[in-house]
Design a protein around this motif. Structure first.
Motif, PDB file in Angstrom:
ATOM      1  N   SER A 176      38.837  53.996  40.826  1.00  0.00           N
ATOM      2  CA  SER A 176      38.604  54.221  39.406  1.00  0.00           C
ATOM      3  C   SER A 176      39.726  53.683  38.525  1.00  0.00           C
ATOM      4  CB  SER A 176      38.420  55.719  39.139  1.00  0.00           C
ATOM      5  OG  SER A 176      39.580  56.442  39.522  1.00  0.00           O
ATOM      6  N   ASN A 177      40.805  53.227  39.143  1.00  0.00           N
ATOM      7  CA  ASN A 177      41.935  52.679  38.397  1.00  0.00           C
ATOM      8  C   ASN A 177      41.816  51.164  38.339  1.00  0.00           C
ATOM      9  OD1 ASN A 177      44.357  51.826  37.339  1.00  0.00           O
ATOM     10  ND2 ASN A 177      45.642  53.025  38.725  1.00  0.00           N
ATOM     11  N   PRO A 178      41.574  50.592  37.165  1.00  0.00           N
ATOM     12  CA  PRO A 178      41.365  49.138  37.083  1.00  0.00           C
ATOM     13  C   PRO A 178      42.595  48.330  37.483  1.00  0.00           C
ATOM     14  CG  PRO A 178      41.584  50.089  34.890  1.00  0.00           C
ATOM     15  CD  PRO A 178      41.485  51.235  35.838  1.00  0.00           C
ATOM     16  N   ASN A 179      43.768  48.943  37.439  1.00  0.00           N
ATOM     17  CA  ASN A 179      44.997  48.217  37.765  1.00  0.00           C
ATOM     18  C   ASN A 179      45.445  48.421  39.211  1.00  0.00           C
ATOM     19  OD1 ASN A 179      45.321  47.261  35.082  1.00  0.00           O
ATOM     20  ND2 ASN A 179      46.090  49.274  34.479  1.00  0.00           N
TER      21      ASN A 179
ATOM     22  N   LEU B   5      53.369  30.636  46.222  1.00  0.00           N
ATOM     23  CA  LEU B   5      52.857  31.892  46.777  1.00  0.00           C
ATOM     24  C   LEU B   5      53.412  33.083  46.012  1.00  0.00           C
ATOM     25  CD1 LEU B   5      51.401  33.664  48.820  1.00  0.00           C
ATOM     26  CD2 LEU B   5      53.274  33.254  50.436  1.00  0.00           C
ATOM     27  N   LEU B   6      54.707  33.060  45.731  1.00  0.00           N
ATOM     28  CA  LEU B   6      55.327  34.154  44.989  1.00  0.00           C
ATOM     29  C   LEU B   6      54.707  34.278  43.600  1.00  0.00           C
ATOM     30  CD1 LEU B   6      57.466  36.358  44.713  1.00  0.00           C
ATOM     31  CD2 LEU B   6      59.086  34.576  43.985  1.00  0.00           C
ATOM     32  N   SER B   7      54.507  33.171  42.929  1.00  0.00           N
ATOM     33  CA  SER B   7      53.888  33.182  41.610  1.00  0.00           C
ATOM     34  C   SER B   7      52.488  33.779  41.671  1.00  0.00           C
ATOM     35  CB  SER B   7      53.847  31.767  41.038  1.00  0.00           C
ATOM     36  OG  SER B   7      53.166  31.731  39.812  1.00  0.00           O
TER      37      SER B   7
ATOM     38  N   ASN C 110      50.655  41.703  38.389  1.00  0.00           N
ATOM     39  CA  ASN C 110      50.791  41.981  36.959  1.00  0.00           C
ATOM     40  C   ASN C 110      49.465  41.958  36.206  1.00  0.00           C
ATOM     41  OD1 ASN C 110      53.589  42.170  37.285  1.00  0.00           O
ATOM     42  ND2 ASN C 110      53.893  39.992  36.879  1.00  0.00           N
ATOM     43  N   GLN C 111      48.551  41.094  36.642  1.00  0.00           N
ATOM     44  CA  GLN C 111      47.307  40.903  35.900  1.00  0.00           C
ATOM     45  C   GLN C 111      46.096  41.514  36.586  1.00  0.00           C
ATOM     46  OE1 GLN C 111      46.960  36.690  35.073  1.00  0.00           O
ATOM     47  NE2 GLN C 111      49.114  36.522  34.461  1.00  0.00           N
TER      48      GLN C 111
ATOM     49  N   PHE D 212      38.957  33.605  44.489  1.00  0.00           N
ATOM     50  CA  PHE D 212      39.144  34.409  43.288  1.00  0.00           C
ATOM     51  C   PHE D 212      39.296  35.875  43.679  1.00  0.00           C
ATOM     52  CE2 PHE D 212      37.181  36.726  39.569  1.00  0.00           C
ATOM     53  CZ  PHE D 212      38.323  36.658  38.777  1.00  0.00           C
ATOM     54  N   VAL D 213      40.458  36.425  43.418  1.00  0.00           N
ATOM     55  CA  VAL D 213      40.698  37.853  43.600  1.00  0.00           C
ATOM     56  C   VAL D 213      40.465  38.517  42.250  1.00  0.00           C
ATOM     57  CG1 VAL D 213      42.325  39.624  44.339  1.00  0.00           C
ATOM     58  CG2 VAL D 213      42.438  37.327  45.340  1.00  0.00           C
ATOM     59  N   SER D 214      39.444  39.352  42.182  1.00  0.00           N
ATOM     60  CA  SER D 214      39.043  39.941  40.903  1.00  0.00           C
ATOM     61  C   SER D 214      39.629  41.333  40.726  1.00  0.00           C
ATOM     62  CB  SER D 214      37.514  40.016  40.832  1.00  0.00           C
ATOM     63  OG  SER D 214      37.034  41.015  41.733  1.00  0.00           O
ATOM     64  N   LEU D 215      39.376  41.930  39.562  1.00  0.00           N
ATOM     65  CA  LEU D 215      39.828  43.292  39.295  1.00  0.00           C
ATOM     66  C   LEU D 215      39.163  44.287  40.237  1.00  0.00           C
ATOM     67  CD1 LEU D 215      39.787  43.314  35.378  1.00  0.00           C
ATOM     68  CD2 LEU D 215      41.795  43.176  36.867  1.00  0.00           C
ATOM     69  N   GLN D 216      37.963  43.927  40.734  1.00  0.00           N
ATOM     70  CA  GLN D 216      37.241  44.838  41.621  1.00  0.00           C
ATOM     71  C   GLN D 216      37.836  44.894  43.023  1.00  0.00           C
ATOM     72  OE1 GLN D 216      35.573  42.680  39.517  1.00  0.00           O
ATOM     73  NE2 GLN D 216      35.075  44.346  38.102  1.00  0.00           N
ATOM     74  N   HIS D 217      38.616  43.902  43.379  1.00  0.00           N
ATOM     75  CA  HIS D 217      39.237  43.894  44.701  1.00  0.00           C
ATOM     76  C   HIS D 217      40.432  44.847  44.692  1.00  0.00           C
ATOM     77  CE1 HIS D 217      37.263  39.790  45.118  1.00  0.00           C
ATOM     78  NE2 HIS D 217      36.768  40.509  46.113  1.00  0.00           N
ATOM     79  N   LYS D 218      40.355  45.879  45.502  1.00  0.00           N
ATOM     80  CA  LYS D 218      41.413  46.887  45.560  1.00  0.00           C
ATOM     81  C   LYS D 218      42.317  46.703  46.776  1.00  0.00           C
ATOM     82  CE  LYS D 218      39.777  48.760  41.908  1.00  0.00           C
ATOM     83  NZ  LYS D 218      40.489  48.541  40.626  1.00  0.00           N
ATOM     84  N   VAL D 219      41.823  46.037  47.814  1.00  0.00           N
ATOM     85  CA  VAL D 219      42.601  45.777  49.026  1.00  0.00           C
ATOM     86  C   VAL D 219      42.697  44.269  49.217  1.00  0.00           C
ATOM     87  CG1 VAL D 219      42.734  46.061  51.536  1.00  0.00           C
ATOM     88  CG2 VAL D 219      41.856  47.931  50.112  1.00  0.00           C
ATOM     89  N   VAL D 220      43.909  43.748  49.239  1.00  0.00           N
ATOM     90  CA  VAL D 220      44.134  42.310  49.425  1.00  0.00           C
ATOM     91  C   VAL D 220      45.029  42.136  50.641  1.00  0.00           C
ATOM     92  CG1 VAL D 220      44.975  40.173  48.398  1.00  0.00           C
ATOM     93  CG2 VAL D 220      43.986  41.958  46.932  1.00  0.00           C
ATOM     94  N   ILE D 221      44.510  41.451  51.666  1.00  0.00           N
ATOM     95  CA  ILE D 221      45.305  41.171  52.860  1.00  0.00           C
ATOM     96  C   ILE D 221      45.769  39.716  52.800  1.00  0.00           C
ATOM     97  CG2 ILE D 221      45.357  41.065  55.384  1.00  0.00           C
ATOM     98  CD1 ILE D 221      43.247  43.210  55.477  1.00  0.00           C
TER      99      ILE D 221
END
Length: 303
Positions: free
Chosen positions: A90-93, A179-181, A188-189, A210-219
């Motif tokens: 539920s947290n968009p960030n 990669l760091l950028s 941040n976004q 594309f990693v979107s706001l809906q993606h909560k887990v990024v490996i």
């Protein structure tokens, strides 16, 4: 394949010189490596009650070891561990970014993809409680470090192009600043475009993932993610959790050899590439396992 999971996080249990703690059941929290605090609301489902949790006393720290009978069990366990909580969803960030490292042939890509697929399969069952009329989007995604290879044209422009191409896969043949950028923008976004890698043409493809706001887990998976030097150390600091796949190097190199041959390389050429490039890179990578929060020990065996 048999897998053991070893957490290298410090725990509140210590070994005395007279107490044997080689085997002990303990209940452990998950930890956020960025804050050194427990991941609140994220239960440590890694340690199933039906499994024997072995505890080794190493340098006054207990190292819990979970032995799984199959790769599928490991994938399922890690998926349950990383499944977003209701609060995170539920947290968009909210973003839980995992750095998965290991030498060539350790199975990083396979593990990342399998865990991601399982998280996305489990998510609809939890998401029903939010809106039963809407099919929830995928919440997990993989960013391979392969997309941050230098282009072949960049290798051609180096002082020794032949050496640069022969050593492709070494740390200096990547663009860690890019990669760091990417990771900073993601943090941040909340969303970012990342490059992939086309093995057919041998070059990255810009903005392909594309990693979107809906993606909560990024490996994020790659060889050098847990390195300590220079930009790599700052990259490592971007992860909420750090995983490392530990594997016998001879076993890993046999896997890499088969992979080279499968892509059309002559066996002699494939073996030369392993001796000249892949194994030296692997030996360089292995010590960074000490920077992991979780070590996944891979052991081959015949059923």
């Amino acid at each position: 394949m048999e897998i053991s999971l070893i957490s290298t996080n410090p725990r509140p249990y210590f070994c005395s010189s007279t107490e044997s703690l080689l085997f002990k059941r303990v209940k452990l929290p998950s930890w956020n490596s960025r804050t050194s605090q427990p991941l609140l609301g994220r239960p440590c489902s890694l340690f199933h009650k039906e499994n024997l949790l072995k505890v080794k006393c190493i340098q006054k720290r207990e190292i819990p070891v979970l032995e799984a009978s199959s790769m599928d069990e490991v994938f399922d366990t890690l998926a349950e561990r990383t499944l977003p909580t209701s609060a995170e969803a539920s947290n968009p960030n909210a973003k839980h970014i995992v750095g998965l490292a290991g030498p060539p042939g350790s199975g990083k890509s396979t593990l990342a993809v399998e865990v991601t697929q399982r998280v996305n399969k489990l998510w609809p069952q939890k998401a029903r409680s939010f809106d039963s009329q809407v099919k929830p989007p995928n919440v997990a995604i993989v960013i391979p470090m392969d997309g941050f290879h230098l282009y072949r044209s960049q290798l051609d422009a180096m002082e020794n192009p032949e050496e640069a191409h022969a050593r492709r896969g070494a740390p200096w043949t990547f663009d860690p600043m890019l990669l760091l950028s990417c990771l900073k923008n993601l943090r941040n976004q909340g969303s970012v475009y990342a490059p992939s890698f086309d093995h057919g043409i041998g070059d990255p493809i810009e903005d392909d993932i594309f990693v979107s706001l809906q993606h909560k887990v990024v490996i994020v998976e790659g060889n050098y993610l847990l390195f300590e030097g220079g930009v790599w150390k700052e990259i490592s600091s971007m992860f909420d959790e750090k995983w490392f796949i530990d594997v016998d190097l001879d076993t890993a190199m046999q896997r890499v050899l088969r992979r080279h041959i499968a892509t059309g390389k002559h066996p002699d050429v494939a073996q030369w590439r392993i001796d000249y490039n892949d194994r030296p890179n692997a030996e360089l990578i292995m010590p960074s396992s000490k920077n992991a929060d979780l070590v996944i020990k891979s052991i081959d065996f015949q059923r």
